[in-house]
Design a protein around this motif. Sequence first.
Motif, mmCIF file in Angstrom:
data_model
loop_
_atom_site.group_PDB
_atom_site.id
_atom_site.type_symbol
_atom_site.label_atom_id
_atom_site.label_comp_id
_atom_site.label_asym_id
_atom_site.label_seq_id
_atom_site.Cartn_x
_atom_site.Cartn_y
_atom_site.Cartn_z
ATOM 1 N N GLN A 219 0.811 -1.216 0.000
ATOM 2 C CA GLN A 219 0.000 0.000 0.000
ATOM 3 C C GLN A 219 0.849 1.273 0.000
ATOM 4 O O GLN A 219 0.328 2.358 -0.255
ATOM 5 N N ALA A 220 2.139 1.141 0.285
ATOM 6 C CA ALA A 220 3.008 2.319 0.399
ATOM 7 C C ALA A 220 3.202 2.981 -0.961
ATOM 8 O O ALA A 220 3.432 2.320 -1.966
ATOM 9 N N LYS A 221 3.089 4.293 -0.967
ATOM 10 C CA LYS A 221 3.273 5.057 -2.196
ATOM 11 C C LYS A 221 4.733 5.479 -2.375
ATOM 12 O O LYS A 221 5.215 5.595 -3.487
ATOM 13 N N ASP A 222 5.406 5.700 -1.265
ATOM 14 C CA ASP A 222 6.812 6.129 -1.297
ATOM 15 C C ASP A 222 7.711 4.895 -1.385
ATOM 16 O O ASP A 222 7.632 4.009 -0.525
ATOM 17 N N PRO A 223 8.571 4.828 -2.402
ATOM 18 C CA PRO A 223 9.463 3.670 -2.532
ATOM 19 C C PRO A 223 10.376 3.458 -1.321
ATOM 20 O O PRO A 223 10.701 2.324 -0.981
#
Length: 174
Positions: A83-87
């Motif tokens: 779900q994380a948008k930031d790599p």
Amino acid sequence: MNSVDSCRVLLLFVLCFPLLVTSAVLDDVCSTTPFPDFCIATLRPDYRVPYAQGPQFIGILMLDMVDLNNQQVISNLKKLADQAKDPADQGALLTYASGYGTINNRLLPDARAAFAAPTREGNVAAFPPLVDAAHIVVTYSKWIKQLGPDLSAGSDFAFKGTMICASIARSIIG
């Protein structure tokens, strides 16, 4: 007391005595650990407790509980990573999951094999992987605890469980 009542009392004693003895073994082993109440509360419901023969078996039971706990922590971390948008966040979450995977796939099996060894010297080998497992949990716990109550509880469980097992292994060392 007639003979039927005597037989009932004897049967009740025979059926309950193993539970009383096991309870004493569990209480004795857990009382020497850094988290005795947690140890007892975690293990008492386990159906295998009546067969506990000593500290090694109690250690194996706790290892199994830590393994199950860590499976849930890994699953939750992977869901958050998906779900994380930031790599960078995704990478950190997968690193934490990998650390718990190392605990479950390498360190806990090594400790379990050592606890199951037929000799004291073999049992002593449980201590180093448990220290390594506790170190991994401590290293990641600061960040994992910020990810929510479920992961915080999972991190606490992993730490307490590995410390209990390490304490049991340490008691075998003497």
